[in-house]
Design a protein around this motif. Structure first.
Motif, PDB file in Angstrom:
ATOM      1  N   UNK A 117       0.810  -1.207   0.000  1.00 52.35           N
ATOM      2  CA  UNK A 117       0.000   0.000   0.000  1.00 52.35           C
ATOM      3  C   UNK A 117       0.847   1.262   0.000  1.00 52.35           C
ATOM      4  N   UNK A 118       0.222   2.367  -0.395  1.00 51.10           N
ATOM      5  CA  UNK A 118       0.955   3.633  -0.525  1.00 51.10           C
ATOM      6  C   UNK A 118       1.467   4.154   0.810  1.00 51.10           C
ATOM      7  N   UNK A 119       0.836   3.740   1.931  1.00 50.38           N
ATOM      8  CA  UNK A 119       1.275   4.210   3.245  1.00 50.38           C
ATOM      9  C   UNK A 119       1.954   3.109   4.061  1.00 50.38           C
ATOM     10  N   UNK A 120       2.293   1.987   3.426  1.00 51.93           N
ATOM     11  CA  UNK A 120       2.899   0.863   4.135  1.00 51.93           C
ATOM     12  C   UNK A 120       4.345   1.182   4.512  1.00 51.93           C
ATOM     13  N   UNK A 121       4.868   0.523   5.547  1.00 49.27           N
ATOM     14  CA  UNK A 121       6.278   0.741   5.913  1.00 49.27           C
ATOM     15  C   UNK A 121       7.236   0.416   4.771  1.00 49.27           C
ATOM     16  N   UNK A 122       6.920  -0.621   3.979  1.00 52.24           N
ATOM     17  CA  UNK A 122       7.780  -0.981   2.860  1.00 52.24           C
ATOM     18  C   UNK A 122       7.826   0.141   1.816  1.00 52.24           C
ATOM     19  N   UNK A 123       6.658   0.737   1.545  1.00 52.98           N
ATOM     20  CA  UNK A 123       6.602   1.815   0.539  1.00 52.98           C
ATOM     21  C   UNK A 123       7.396   3.023   1.016  1.00 52.98           C
ATOM     22  N   UNK A 124       7.279   3.342   2.300  1.00 54.65           N
ATOM     23  CA  UNK A 124       8.023   4.479   2.844  1.00 54.65           C
ATOM     24  C   UNK A 124       9.528   4.213   2.807  1.00 54.65           C
ATOM     25  N   UNK A 125       9.919   2.986   3.133  1.00 51.32           N
ATOM     26  CA  UNK A 125      11.346   2.645   3.097  1.00 51.32           C
ATOM     27  C   UNK A 125      11.899   2.774   1.682  1.00 51.32           C
ATOM     28  N   UNK A 126      11.165   2.284   0.694  1.00 52.15           N
ATOM     29  CA  UNK A 126      11.619   2.359  -0.687  1.00 52.15           C
ATOM     30  C   UNK A 126      11.678   3.802  -1.176  1.00 52.15           C
ATOM     31  N   UNK A 127      10.688   4.595  -0.798  1.00 46.84           N
ATOM     32  CA  UNK A 127      10.689   5.992  -1.233  1.00 46.84           C
ATOM     33  C   UNK A 127      11.875   6.762  -0.665  1.00 46.84           C
ATOM     34  N   UNK A 128      12.379   6.323   0.483  1.00 50.48           N
ATOM     35  CA  UNK A 128      13.521   7.019   1.094  1.00 50.48           C
ATOM     36  C   UNK A 128      14.772   6.927   0.233  1.00 50.48           C
ATOM     37  N   UNK A 129      14.800   5.954  -0.690  1.00 52.56           N
ATOM     38  CA  UNK A 129      15.952   5.832  -1.599  1.00 52.56           C
ATOM     39  C   UNK A 129      15.527   6.043  -3.049  1.00 52.56           C
ATOM     40  N   UNK A 130      14.388   6.702  -3.248  1.00 54.01           N
ATOM     41  CA  UNK A 130      13.955   7.079  -4.581  1.00 54.01           C
ATOM     42  C   UNK A 130      13.333   5.977  -5.399  1.00 54.01           C
ATOM     43  N   UNK A 131      12.799   4.948  -4.726  1.00 57.39           N
ATOM     44  CA  UNK A 131      12.164   3.833  -5.445  1.00 57.39           C
ATOM     45  C   UNK A 131      10.654   3.922  -5.260  1.00 57.39           C
ATOM     46  N   UNK A 132       9.921   3.914  -6.366  1.00 57.98           N
ATOM     47  CA  UNK A 132       8.459   3.897  -6.323  1.00 57.98           C
ATOM     48  C   UNK A 132       8.002   2.526  -6.789  1.00 57.98           C
ATOM     49  N   UNK A 133       7.456   1.720  -5.867  1.00 56.53           N
ATOM     50  CA  UNK A 133       7.078   0.343  -6.189  1.00 56.53           C
ATOM     51  C   UNK A 133       5.705   0.049  -5.600  1.00 56.53           C
ATOM     52  N   UNK A 134       4.911  -0.727  -6.342  1.00 57.64           N
ATOM     53  CA  UNK A 134       3.577  -1.115  -5.883  1.00 57.64           C
ATOM     54  C   UNK A 134       3.526  -2.564  -5.422  1.00 57.64           C
ATOM     55  N   UNK A 135       4.642  -3.281  -5.588  1.00 54.45           N
ATOM     56  CA  UNK A 135       4.690  -4.692  -5.239  1.00 54.45           C
ATOM     57  C   UNK A 135       6.054  -5.004  -4.649  1.00 54.45           C
ATOM     58  N   UNK A 136       6.098  -5.972  -3.738  1.00 50.93           N
ATOM     59  CA  UNK A 136       7.371  -6.326  -3.114  1.00 50.93           C
ATOM     60  C   UNK A 136       8.415  -6.738  -4.145  1.00 50.93           C
ATOM     61  N   UNK A 137       7.991  -7.492  -5.166  1.00 50.11           N
ATOM     62  CA  UNK A 137       9.001  -7.994  -6.099  1.00 50.11           C
ATOM     63  C   UNK A 137       9.676  -6.866  -6.860  1.00 50.11           C
ATOM     64  N   UNK A 138       8.916  -5.841  -7.252  1.00 47.85           N
ATOM     65  CA  UNK A 138       9.536  -4.731  -7.965  1.00 47.85           C
ATOM     66  C   UNK A 138      10.433  -3.925  -7.035  1.00 47.85           C
ATOM     67  N   UNK A 139      10.051  -3.833  -5.744  1.00 47.76           N
ATOM     68  CA  UNK A 139      10.919  -3.179  -4.771  1.00 47.76           C
ATOM     69  C   UNK A 139      12.229  -3.921  -4.599  1.00 47.76           C
ATOM     70  N   UNK A 140      12.167  -5.255  -4.522  1.00 51.44           N
ATOM     71  CA  UNK A 140      13.376  -6.070  -4.406  1.00 51.44           C
ATOM     72  C   UNK A 140      14.303  -5.839  -5.599  1.00 51.44           C
ATOM     73  N   UNK A 141      13.749  -5.922  -6.811  1.00 50.28           N
ATOM     74  CA  UNK A 141      14.583  -5.798  -8.010  1.00 50.28           C
ATOM     75  C   UNK A 141      15.202  -4.406  -8.091  1.00 50.28           C
ATOM     76  N   UNK A 142      14.426  -3.383  -7.751  1.00 51.08           N
ATOM     77  CA  UNK A 142      14.943  -2.014  -7.806  1.00 51.08           C
ATOM     78  C   UNK A 142      16.114  -1.833  -6.847  1.00 51.08           C
ATOM     79  N   UNK A 143      16.022  -2.405  -5.654  1.00 45.24           N
ATOM     80  CA  UNK A 143      17.122  -2.298  -4.699  1.00 45.24           C
ATOM     81  C   UNK A 143      18.323  -3.121  -5.152  1.00 45.24           C
ATOM     82  N   UNK A 144      18.067  -4.315  -5.662  1.00 45.79           N
ATOM     83  CA  UNK A 144      19.168  -5.190  -6.078  1.00 45.79           C
ATOM     84  C   UNK A 144      19.993  -4.542  -7.182  1.00 45.79           C
ATOM     85  N   UNK A 145      19.328  -3.912  -8.149  1.00 50.36           N
ATOM     86  CA  UNK A 145      20.106  -3.322  -9.231  1.00 50.36           C
ATOM     87  C   UNK A 145      20.986  -2.190  -8.713  1.00 50.36           C
ATOM     88  N   UNK A 146      20.607  -1.560  -7.612  1.00 54.18           N
ATOM     89  CA  UNK A 146      21.440  -0.526  -7.008  1.00 54.18           C
ATOM     90  C   UNK A 146      22.668  -1.101  -6.298  1.00 54.18           C
TER      91      UNK A 146
END
Length: 332
Positions: A117-146
């Motif tokens: 969700x847009x207000x979930x802890x995971x979404x806030x954590x990802x946004x802190x490093x400039x990642x906008x993700x709607x699903x855990x898997x896309x958040x994982x991949x975005x962080x891994x490529x970094x």
């Protein structure tokens, strides 16, 4: 997945995020021990938050260590019993991934699939490093490529949903800007990849390298997903997979030559849906949910309700009197 990696350095920093029992790391090690690849050292880092899996993961890692020792490879490992998104986001935000921290040459991953969700802890954590993700898997991949070194490789199995749709546009932009897609593999059936878990999901495996050079060609392969089944593969120009002028950055996967022929035929059509006054939407009309709008016979203001049986040889045949479904109209 392990077979898709290209040439590897002699010292490999390996990341397995959401490692589970370590099956992907074990597969990667099996490849090294059977093929050699010139790798002398493997330093594996695994993230697994589920306590029920951590003992099995540690056992797998020790097995990998023994197997590598027999092959003359020095294997060491570190298991993080923590949340990959939160820990990695915190470290990236604080600039802690420096020379003293692992910088990965290789990532092999089957990330968790769950909407966030847009207000979930995971979404806030990802946004802190400039990642906008709607699903855990896309958040994982975005962080891994970094976390990959330039030229570092990732092989991942994920849902196919990121290939199109507005929700995944930031993710596609991120991936296509920072990773060079080398290969896409699709399955002929939705239950192929995880049939033992009774999971219905359209999955895709992709192999990519860290970099921003757009490849000229990309290999698209497919299989049924059954062990030992035949894998068919075709090379396509990259601009047929990601159209240069497409602002949405959709990823088209023509897994067979016939798909490319169909796409070419579509490109030769002289009109667009918009020019014909037609729009497309999915899920609006489902007959058993719209009983009040269904008519058995045509009336003013109704349109034909089409089923798959009405499509044949590239055209629509309606009405079709021998069809199972009634030849009904839908009230607009």
């Amino acid at each position: 997945m392990a077979s898709l990696f290209g040439p590897l350095p002699d010292v490999v920093q390996l990341l397995d995020a959401g490692a589970g029992a370590g099956a992907l790391t074990a597969a990667f090690v099996a490849r090294l021990c059977s093929q050699g690849d010139g790798v002398r050292v493997v330093k594996a880092t695994a993230f697994e938050i589920d306590p029920a899996m951590q003992h099995s993961l540690a056992t797998t890692m020790r097995d990998c260590q023994r197997r590598c020792a027999h092959a003359g490879i020095d294997f060491s490992f570190l298991i993080h019993p923590s949340d990959f998104i939160h820990e990695t986001s915190d470290r990236l935000a604080a600039g802690l991934f420096g020379t003293s921290e692992p910088i990965f040459d290789v990532a092999i991953v089957n990330p968790p699939y769950r909407k966030i969700g847009s207000s979930s802890p995971e979404r806030r954590a990802l946004r802190s490093v400039g990642v906008e993700a709607t699903n855990l898997y896309s958040g994982f991949i975005a962080l891994i490529q970094r976390l990959l070194v330039p030229g570092g490789q990732i092989v991942a199995i994920t849902p196919r949903s990121f290939c199109n749709g507005p929700y995944f546009r930031p993710f596609r932009e991120d991936v296509l800007t920072n990773l060079e897609l080398c290969r896409l593999h699709v399955f002929d059936s939705r239950d192929a990849a995880f049939r033992d878990d009774h999971v219905l999901q359209e999955n895709v495996i992709f192999h990519a390298r860290k970099g921003n050079k757009e490849p000229e060609d990309i290999i698209i392969s497919s299989s049924s997903g059954k062990p030992g089944d035949v894998v068919t593969e075709t090379s396509f120009p990259f601009d047929e997979v990601v159209h240069p002028r497409d602002i949405e950055r959709f990823i088209h996967i023509p897994s067979t030559a016939a798909h490319a022929v169909a796409k070419e035929a579509m490109n030769e059509l002289g009109a667009t849906l918009a020019s014909l006054g037609v729009t497309v939407s999915t899920g609006r009309v489902v007959d058993f949910r719209m009983k009040g709008a269904i008519r058995e016979k045509p009336e003013t203001g109704t349109v034909p309700l089409l089923y798959p049986c009405h499509f044949s040889r590239g055209t629509i045949h309606w009405p079709k009197l021998d069809a199972r479904q009634a030849q009904r109209d839908h009230r607009q």
